[in-house]
Structure formats: C-alpha cells, structure tokens
Design a protein around this motif. Structure first.
Motif, short mmCIF file in Angstrom:
data_model
loop_
_atom_site.label_atom_id
_atom_site.label_comp_id
_atom_site.label_asym_id
_atom_site.label_seq_id
_atom_site.Cartn_x
_atom_site.Cartn_y
_atom_site.Cartn_z
N ASN A 1 85.14 35.12 -13.97
CA ASN A 1 83.79 35.03 -14.49
C ASN A 1 83.14 33.68 -14.21
N GLY A 2 83.76 32.87 -13.37
CA GLY A 2 83.14 31.62 -12.98
C GLY A 2 83.25 30.52 -14.01
N ILE A 3 84.31 30.54 -14.85
CA ILE A 3 84.54 29.47 -15.80
C ILE A 3 85.55 28.52 -15.18
N MET A 4 85.18 27.24 -15.07
CA MET A 4 86.01 26.28 -14.37
C MET A 4 86.61 25.27 -15.34
N THR A 5 87.91 24.98 -15.17
CA THR A 5 88.56 23.94 -15.95
C THR A 5 89.43 23.12 -15.02
N ALA A 6 89.79 21.94 -15.49
CA ALA A 6 90.73 21.12 -14.74
C ALA A 6 92.10 21.78 -14.78
N PRO A 7 93.02 21.41 -13.87
CA PRO A 7 94.32 22.05 -13.80
C PRO A 7 95.18 21.74 -15.02
N GLY A 8 96.21 22.54 -15.24
CA GLY A 8 97.17 22.27 -16.31
C GLY A 8 97.05 23.26 -17.46
N ASN A 9 98.07 23.29 -18.30
CA ASN A 9 98.12 24.18 -19.45
C ASN A 9 98.03 23.40 -20.75
N TRP A 10 97.35 22.28 -20.74
CA TRP A 10 97.26 21.42 -21.91
C TRP A 10 96.52 22.09 -23.05
N ARG A 11 97.02 21.86 -24.27
CA ARG A 11 96.34 22.30 -25.49
C ARG A 11 96.22 21.12 -26.43
N PRO A 12 95.08 20.98 -27.09
CA PRO A 12 94.93 19.86 -28.03
C PRO A 12 95.71 20.10 -29.32
N LYS A 13 95.82 19.07 -30.12
CA LYS A 13 96.45 19.21 -31.43
C LYS A 13 95.64 20.19 -32.29
N PHE B 1 79.86 22.86 -20.55
CA PHE B 1 78.60 22.54 -19.89
C PHE B 1 78.42 23.49 -18.73
N SER B 2 77.19 23.68 -18.32
CA SER B 2 76.93 24.68 -17.30
C SER B 2 76.19 24.08 -16.11
N THR B 3 76.30 24.76 -14.99
CA THR B 3 75.47 24.41 -13.86
C THR B 3 74.03 24.84 -14.14
N CYS B 4 73.10 24.31 -13.39
CA CYS B 4 71.68 24.62 -13.57
C CYS B 4 71.36 26.00 -13.00
N LEU B 5 70.36 26.63 -13.60
CA LEU B 5 69.88 27.90 -13.09
C LEU B 5 69.21 27.72 -11.73
N THR B 6 69.13 28.80 -10.97
CA THR B 6 68.35 28.77 -9.75
C THR B 6 66.89 28.48 -10.10
N SER C 1 93.52 17.56 -19.16
CA SER C 1 94.03 17.24 -20.50
C SER C 1 92.93 16.93 -21.49
N LYS C 2 91.77 17.54 -21.28
CA LYS C 2 90.68 17.44 -22.25
C LYS C 2 90.02 18.81 -22.37
N PRO C 3 89.52 19.15 -23.56
CA PRO C 3 88.96 20.49 -23.79
C PRO C 3 87.54 20.63 -23.25
N VAL C 4 87.43 20.72 -21.95
CA VAL C 4 86.14 20.78 -21.27
C VAL C 4 86.16 21.93 -20.27
N LEU C 5 85.09 22.73 -20.27
CA LEU C 5 84.95 23.82 -19.31
C LEU C 5 83.57 23.76 -18.68
N LEU C 6 83.47 24.27 -17.47
CA LEU C 6 82.20 24.39 -16.76
C LEU C 6 81.88 25.86 -16.58
N ALA C 7 80.72 26.27 -17.10
CA ALA C 7 80.26 27.65 -16.96
C ALA C 7 79.30 27.74 -15.78
N GLU C 8 79.62 28.60 -14.83
CA GLU C 8 78.79 28.74 -13.63
C GLU C 8 77.60 29.65 -13.92
N MET C 9 76.39 29.07 -13.83
CA MET C 9 75.16 29.82 -14.09
C MET C 9 74.40 30.18 -12.81
#
Length: 356
Positions: free
Chosen positions: A79-91, A221-226, A252-260
């Motif tokens: 679905n175009g959700i991007m994260t950095a590599p790894g299986n890290w989970r926060p506390k 955070f997301s990319t910009c719309l066309t 190793s941080k809870p950040v995702l990029l949503a592709e719009m």
C-alpha cells in the motif's frame, strides 16, 4: 584352558565395545541430521529481538547517513507505506487490537484543514470514522478547531510551509503530548517557491522535534499530492523524492512515510482528475483517498508495534465526549497566543489563526 577362557571373554568384550561404538556413532549421526534439518527450517534459530533497554534510542544516537543506505533498504508495503529497515519496536508498544487510545494531531496547511471539501472536514472525518469502526478510541487534538465534525481539533494553518508549521507545533505539542502525528505539508513550499531544495531537511528537523517533544509518539508523514498548477508538478516530484530519502534516516524510530502521489504506481492514490479547479486541493473523493491512506498507515504502525499508550494528562480518550451538544463550525475565530482547555471535553481549543 584358562588362557582360552580369557581370550573368549576378551573377544566378547571387544564385540560389545564395537557394537556400542557403532550404536553411539549412528545415534550421533541421526541427532546431527535432525539438528541440521531444524536449523534449516528456522525452528532452532535464536531470537534476536533487542531488550527494552536496547530499543529506545537516545537523542544522541547516530543515524546512518543517506550515503550509507540505499533505497532498496527501505521497507515498502503493497500500500505504499515506507519505513526504515529493521524490526525495532519501542518500549511499551501496544496495538489497536488492545485498545490503545489514539491522541492524533494532524499537522499541515489547508490540505490538512480540508478546505474546499464538503463540511471542511477533508480526510480527517473519513480516517477518524474508519478508526472508530475498528474499535479505536480516538481524540483529535490541536490548538485549532475546524470543520463540521465534533472531534475537529487540529494544528493546521492555511499557506504554511514546513518550517512554519514546525514553529506552530512548538507552542502546543509539549502540552498535549499526542501519541500519533499525521503530517501533510510541503505543497506551499512549491507554490510559494520557498525552500524547495530544503524541504527534506526541514521535514527531518520537524520530525525529530516531534519525537523529542512527545516521546511516546509515532510520526506518519506523507508525500505531497499531485498538483495541476502550471510548472509546479516537477517541484512536487522533487520534494517527494527528498521525503523518500529521509525515511532512511529514521531506523529504530517510530516513523512511517505514506505515499500519496500516483507516480510510484501504488493503487488508489489521488490522480490529477481528483484535484479541484485550483490545482492543489482535492475533490471530496480525493480527500477520501487521503483518509484511507492514513488509516492504512496507522494500521501498519500497529503491526510494527509502534503505537504506545498516550501520556495521562487529563485529555479524553474519546474526542467526541462532551461535545454532543456543541454546534460545530468552520468559522475562523480571532487569533490567540494562549492555549485554553475546553471544560466540556478537556480538549485544548485555542482560536484558529487567520489564513495567510
């Protein structure tokens, strides 16, 4: 005779020892084969999950530079959700299924406010309704209220660029402590032709601030719309590529990029036909697509174990609570430099800043 008996006993013992040796060797071979087979099927692979003490990065942790990571390192869902590599989970990570309340702050400009949509709700109502239907307690928070929906708090200002909404956030985030930030901003950098080359760096600084100011938060955070305004789309593509590059820095941080943006080929992204007459704001259908994408991103954050229980600071778990008798409005109120608490719902609800 005695010698014959000794030789007979010696022969018997030798035979027994030989049988034992053969049996032992055969058993060792069988055990080795079983262990090798189990190892190949990952049954005996040791777990490599880090301990809680190892999971939470300090503010001084060094992140890999853009040169050290390649685009192929990014985890990208269908679905175009991007994260950095790894299986890290926060506390203290939890999940939607376990009833973790989502205290959501939507940050950005007029696209986050939902301007030119029916009821000025944009993507927020679509996304909120979907989360509630999943059984999630939701409280939308921010110093502003906008749109014909009960839980209409947000932190979005028309015409804002990335650095401007970052500045606004510093005045309200420490107080409200959201556990989920949704960011859609950057189109105004293009439309105003300001800081386009610095959009990625400004977004990176913004995200780092949010993670440090609200330590139990996940950032989507997301990319910009066309964009169909003449000569703007190439710059939109440039900003989006900067965003895709910085996600690699949040390992190793809870950040995702949503592709719009539709350029990456993911389904159900707002197309040019879903953008309204001004070339920037989507139609109701385009806003609905944005809402679906943010919902999918939140579900992905849940699957990764990023979502954590919000700080207990007196805010309602359900943002609709106490507002059933209120009349919602899209009218902008006089600007205010202070933040008050709405006594009927313990929401922060300062006045809406006049569009710029």
């Amino acid at each position: 005779m005695a010698n014959d008996e000794k030789r007979s006993w010696s022969s018997h013992l030798s035979f027994i020892r030989t049988k034992r040796a053969v049996f032992t060797l055969t058993l060792l071979v069988i055990i080795s084969a079983v262990l090798i087979a189990l190892g190949a099927t990952h049954v005996l692979r040791p777990k490599t999950y880090p301990s809680d003490d190892d999971q939470q990065p300090s503010s001084g942790d060094q992140q890999p530079s853009g040169d050290d990571q390649q685009p192929s390192d990014i985890n990208i869902t269908a679905n175009g959700i991007m994260t950095a590599p790894g299986n890290w989970r926060p506390k203290n990570s939890s999940s939607i299924a376990n009833g973790t309340p989502l205290r959501i702050m939507s940050l950005g400009a007029s696209l986050v406010r939902g301007e030119f949509s029916t009821g000025d709700v944009g993507f927020r109502k679509t996304m909120r309704d979907e989360l509630v239907n999943l059984g999630v307690p939701v409280n939308m928070v921010g110093s502003q209220r906008f749109g014909e929906m009960l839980d209409n708090d947000l932190e979005a200002y028309g015409g804002n660029r990335i650095s401007q909404i970052h500045e606004h956030a510093t005045h309200i985030v420490p107080q409200l402590q959201p556990n989920l930030f949704l960011i859609h901003v950057g189109s105004n950098n293009v439309l105003q032709n300001r800081d386009v080359d610095e959009a990625g760096a400004h977004m990176e600084d913004f995200i780092n601030y949010l993670l440090n100011a609200s330590t139990r938060a996940t950032v989507i955070f997301s990319t910009c719309l066309t964009n169909t305004v003449p000569d703007c789309e190439p710059k939109i593509l440039d900003v989006n590529e900067q965003y895709r590059n910085i996600i690699k820095k949040f390992d190793s941080k809870p950040v995702l990029l949503a592709e719009m943006h539709p350029s990456e080929g993911f389904p159900d992204r707002p197309q040019a036909i879903d953008i309204g007459p001004d070339g920037t704001h989507p139609t109701d259908y385009g806003y609905d697509l944005m809402g679906h994408i943010f919902t999918e991103s939140i579900q992905e954050a849940d699957r990764k174990g990023y979502l954590r229980w919000p700080v207990e600071n007196g805010l309602e778990k359900d943002g609709d609570a106490g507002r059933a008798e209120e009349t919602t409005t899209t009218q902008e109120l006089p600007p205010s430099i202070s933040t008050s608490t709405n006594t009927s719902s313990t929401h922060a609800a300062t006045a809406i800043e006049i569009n710029r």
